[in-house]
Design a protein around this motif. Structure first.
Motif, PDB file in Angstrom:
ATOM      1  N   TYR A 289       0.830  -1.207   0.000  1.00 54.63           N
ATOM      2  CA  TYR A 289       0.000   0.000   0.000  1.00 54.63           C
ATOM      3  C   TYR A 289       0.866   1.259   0.000  1.00 54.63           C
ATOM      4  O   TYR A 289       0.666   2.160  -0.812  1.00 54.63           O
ATOM      5  N   CYS A 290       1.841   1.323   0.908  1.00 61.24           N
ATOM      6  CA  CYS A 290       2.685   2.518   1.019  1.00 61.24           C
ATOM      7  C   CYS A 290       3.544   2.719  -0.226  1.00 61.24           C
ATOM      8  O   CYS A 290       3.726   3.849  -0.674  1.00 61.24           O
ATOM      9  N   SER A 291       4.078   1.620  -0.764  1.00 59.96           N
ATOM     10  CA  SER A 291       4.885   1.729  -1.981  1.00 59.96           C
ATOM     11  C   SER A 291       4.039   2.283  -3.126  1.00 59.96           C
ATOM     12  O   SER A 291       4.492   3.141  -3.887  1.00 59.96           O
ATOM     13  N   TYR A 292       2.810   1.781  -3.252  1.00 59.10           N
ATOM     14  CA  TYR A 292       1.928   2.258  -4.313  1.00 59.10           C
ATOM     15  C   TYR A 292       1.588   3.737  -4.100  1.00 59.10           C
ATOM     16  O   TYR A 292       1.739   4.555  -5.009  1.00 59.10           O
ATOM     17  N   PHE A 293       1.136   4.056  -2.913  1.00 55.68           N
ATOM     18  CA  PHE A 293       0.657   5.411  -2.658  1.00 55.68           C
ATOM     19  C   PHE A 293       1.778   6.440  -2.772  1.00 55.68           C
ATOM     20  O   PHE A 293       1.621   7.467  -3.426  1.00 55.68           O
ATOM     21  N   ASN A 294       2.915   6.178  -2.154  1.00 59.46           N
ATOM     22  CA  ASN A 294       4.030   7.130  -2.225  1.00 59.46           C
ATOM     23  C   ASN A 294       4.618   7.193  -3.621  1.00 59.46           C
ATOM     24  O   ASN A 294       4.994   8.266  -4.096  1.00 59.46           O
ATOM     25  N   GLY A 295       4.693   6.055  -4.305  1.00 57.26           N
ATOM     26  CA  GLY A 295       5.147   6.056  -5.694  1.00 57.26           C
ATOM     27  C   GLY A 295       4.215   6.870  -6.574  1.00 57.26           C
ATOM     28  O   GLY A 295       4.652   7.625  -7.444  1.00 57.26           O
ATOM     29  N   LEU A 296       2.908   6.728  -6.327  1.00 57.60           N
ATOM     30  CA  LEU A 296       1.915   7.477  -7.091  1.00 57.60           C
ATOM     31  C   LEU A 296       2.093   8.982  -6.884  1.00 57.60           C
ATOM     32  O   LEU A 296       2.028   9.762  -7.836  1.00 57.60           O
ATOM     33  N   MET A 297       2.350   9.400  -5.640  1.00 59.75           N
ATOM     34  CA  MET A 297       2.521  10.827  -5.365  1.00 59.75           C
ATOM     35  C   MET A 297       3.769  11.378  -6.073  1.00 59.75           C
ATOM     36  O   MET A 297       3.754  12.488  -6.597  1.00 59.75           O
ATOM     37  N   LEU A 298       4.835  10.600  -6.108  1.00 54.75           N
ATOM     38  CA  LEU A 298       6.042  11.026  -6.832  1.00 54.75           C
ATOM     39  C   LEU A 298       5.776  11.084  -8.333  1.00 54.75           C
ATOM     40  O   LEU A 298       6.255  11.980  -9.030  1.00 54.75           O
ATOM     41  N   TYR A 299       5.008  10.126  -8.821  1.00 57.68           N
ATOM     42  CA  TYR A 299       4.623  10.071 -10.234  1.00 57.68           C
ATOM     43  C   TYR A 299       3.782  11.295 -10.593  1.00 57.68           C
ATOM     44  O   TYR A 299       4.002  11.944 -11.621  1.00 57.68           O
ATOM     45  N   VAL A 300       2.838  11.634  -9.726  1.00 50.56           N
ATOM     46  CA  VAL A 300       2.011  12.837  -9.920  1.00 50.56           C
ATOM     47  C   VAL A 300       2.913  14.071  -9.991  1.00 50.56           C
ATOM     48  O   VAL A 300       2.763  14.913 -10.875  1.00 50.56           O
ATOM     49  N   SER A 301       3.859  14.156  -9.070  1.00 54.94           N
ATOM     50  CA  SER A 301       4.763  15.306  -9.032  1.00 54.94           C
ATOM     51  C   SER A 301       5.589  15.405 -10.315  1.00 54.94           C
ATOM     52  O   SER A 301       5.795  16.500 -10.836  1.00 54.94           O
ATOM     53  N   ALA A 302       6.044  14.262 -10.825  1.00 55.56           N
ATOM     54  CA  ALA A 302       6.837  14.275 -12.061  1.00 55.56           C
ATOM     55  C   ALA A 302       6.001  14.739 -13.253  1.00 55.56           C
ATOM     56  O   ALA A 302       6.462  15.536 -14.075  1.00 55.56           O
ATOM     57  N   ILE A 303       4.768  14.267 -13.334  1.00 58.07           N
ATOM     58  CA  ILE A 303       3.881  14.667 -14.433  1.00 58.07           C
ATOM     59  C   ILE A 303       3.525  16.151 -14.309  1.00 58.07           C
ATOM     60  O   ILE A 303       3.584  16.901 -15.285  1.00 58.07           O
ATOM     61  N   ALA A 304       3.171  16.566 -13.099  1.00 62.40           N
ATOM     62  CA  ALA A 304       2.840  17.979 -12.883  1.00 62.40           C
ATOM     63  C   ALA A 304       4.060  18.858 -13.129  1.00 62.40           C
ATOM     64  O   ALA A 304       3.950  19.943 -13.705  1.00 62.40           O
ATOM     65  N   GLY A 305       5.233  18.394 -12.731  1.00 66.78           N
ATOM     66  CA  GLY A 305       6.461  19.155 -12.944  1.00 66.78           C
ATOM     67  C   GLY A 305       6.763  19.336 -14.414  1.00 66.78           C
ATOM     68  O   GLY A 305       7.151  20.423 -14.851  1.00 66.78           O
ATOM     69  N   ARG A 306       6.591  18.271 -15.182  1.00 69.45           N
ATOM     70  CA  ARG A 306       6.846  18.378 -16.625  1.00 69.45           C
ATOM     71  C   ARG A 306       5.817  19.309 -17.266  1.00 69.45           C
ATOM     72  O   ARG A 306       6.144  20.080 -18.159  1.00 69.45           O
ATOM     73  N   THR A 307       4.584  19.267 -16.792  1.00 72.79           N
ATOM     74  CA  THR A 307       3.556  20.166 -17.302  1.00 72.79           C
ATOM     75  C   THR A 307       3.886  21.612 -16.929  1.00 72.79           C
ATOM     76  O   THR A 307       3.802  22.512 -17.763  1.00 72.79           O
ATOM     77  N   GLU A 308       4.284  21.817 -15.669  1.00 75.01           N
ATOM     78  CA  GLU A 308       4.636  23.162 -15.204  1.00 75.01           C
ATOM     79  C   GLU A 308       5.848  23.702 -15.968  1.00 75.01           C
ATOM     80  O   GLU A 308       5.921  24.893 -16.259  1.00 75.01           O
ATOM     81  N   LEU A 309       6.771  22.845 -16.319  1.00 75.87           N
ATOM     82  CA  LEU A 309       7.946  23.245 -17.083  1.00 75.87           C
ATOM     83  C   LEU A 309       7.538  23.899 -18.396  1.00 75.87           C
ATOM     84  O   LEU A 309       8.174  24.830 -18.860  1.00 75.87           O
ATOM     85  N   TYR A 310       6.451  23.427 -18.980  1.00 77.33           N
ATOM     86  CA  TYR A 310       5.984  23.988 -20.247  1.00 77.33           C
ATOM     87  C   TYR A 310       5.156  25.259 -20.036  1.00 77.33           C
ATOM     88  O   TYR A 310       5.348  26.245 -20.716  1.00 77.33           O
ATOM     89  N   PHE A 311       4.221  25.209 -19.091  1.00 83.72           N
ATOM     90  CA  PHE A 311       3.255  26.298 -18.973  1.00 83.72           C
ATOM     91  C   PHE A 311       3.666  27.426 -18.031  1.00 83.72           C
ATOM     92  O   PHE A 311       3.283  28.573 -18.252  1.00 83.72           O
ATOM     93  N   CYS A 312       4.393  27.131 -16.982  1.00 80.92           N
ATOM     94  CA  CYS A 312       4.691  28.174 -15.992  1.00 80.92           C
ATOM     95  C   CYS A 312       5.996  27.873 -15.250  1.00 80.92           C
ATOM     96  O   CYS A 312       5.995  27.661 -14.046  1.00 80.92           O
ATOM     97  N   PRO A 313       7.119  27.884 -15.945  1.00 82.50           N
ATOM     98  CA  PRO A 313       8.391  27.539 -15.288  1.00 82.50           C
ATOM     99  C   PRO A 313       9.003  28.709 -14.512  1.00 82.50           C
ATOM    100  O   PRO A 313      10.086  29.188 -14.836  1.00 82.50           O
ATOM    101  N   ILE A 314       8.280  29.168 -13.519  1.00 83.10           N
ATOM    102  CA  ILE A 314       8.741  30.294 -12.707  1.00 83.10           C
ATOM    103  C   ILE A 314       8.777  29.832 -11.248  1.00 83.10           C
ATOM    104  O   ILE A 314       7.795  29.277 -10.743  1.00 83.10           O
ATOM    105  N   LYS A 315       9.890  30.094 -10.588  1.00 86.32           N
ATOM    106  CA  LYS A 315      10.005  29.738  -9.178  1.00 86.32           C
ATOM    107  C   LYS A 315       9.050  30.592  -8.352  1.00 86.32           C
ATOM    108  O   LYS A 315       8.626  31.663  -8.785  1.00 86.32           O
TER     109      LYS A 315
END
Length: 193
Positions: free
Chosen positions: A130-156
């Motif tokens: 359960y923890c491996s799935y859930f924490n892995g999913l959150m990191l996966y979400v962050s990677a997808i959101a990060g790549r999206t943010e890199l395109y649309f709003c790459p501002i600190k």
């Protein structure tokens, strides 16, 4: 990003590699191999691990009652997690194809290997799953959101954040309007690599 900051980031990355090597050395006494994605232990090591596994009756006796009573709420979170996982799959299939983003590999974030540990009883293995799935999913979400943010709003952000995705350091400084559009075009190219 100026040269000094870039240089410091490179030094930090080198130190992270050194740290990982040192941790590997420290853990080298634990004998296991990874073959075709499966972890295997030597028979003696696995036998010793199984000697240290807690019996289920003892385990249940030692778990506080409130922990047992709260577990349905914890495990109910799997429903929105699976829904989110499905939505992420669809999001990547549609949005990443339209914008020509490089796909984020789910298997880089979803690591399931605790079931090979002989010292965990079945309930502990299930908890680890359960923890491996859930924490892995959150990191996966962050990677997808990060790549999206890199395109649309790459501002600190102006305020410092506790954690950041892998692209954040390369983002444009907050309030730095100079050549914003040109820098944005450059960063957008990296989201497609």
């Amino acid at each position: 990003m100026n040269d000094k900051i870039r240089e410091m980031i490179e030094e930090i990355d080198k130190m992270k590699l050194k740290l990982a090597e040192e941790i590997d050395k420290q853990e080298s006494h634990i004998s296991y191999e990874i073959k075709n994605g499966y972890v295997t232990f030597e028979k003696e090591v696995l036998a010793k691990q199984k000697e240290n596994m807690k019996n289920l009756l003892i385990w249940f006796r030692e778990v506080p009652l409130l922990h047992l009573l709260s577990s349905p709420l914890i495990y109910a979170m799997i429903i929105p997690a699976v829904v989110l996982d499905i939505i992420l799959f669809v999001y990547q299939q549609v949005i990443f194809r339209i914008y020509k983003f490089k796909f984020v590999k789910r298997s880089d974030y979803m690591i399931f290997d605790h079931q090979y540990l002989g010292y965990l009883n079945p309930i502990e293995k299930f908890n680890c799953l359960y923890c491996s799935y859930f924490n892995g999913l959150m990191l996966y979400v962050s990677a997808i959101a990060g790549r999206t943010e890199l395109y649309f709003c790459p501002i600190k952000h102006a305020k410092k954040i506790v954690a950041q995705h892998q692209y954040y350091e390369g983002f444009l400084s907050y309030g730095d309007e100079e050549n914003y559009q040109e820098k944005l075009k450059e960063l957008r190219k990296t989201s497609q690599q």
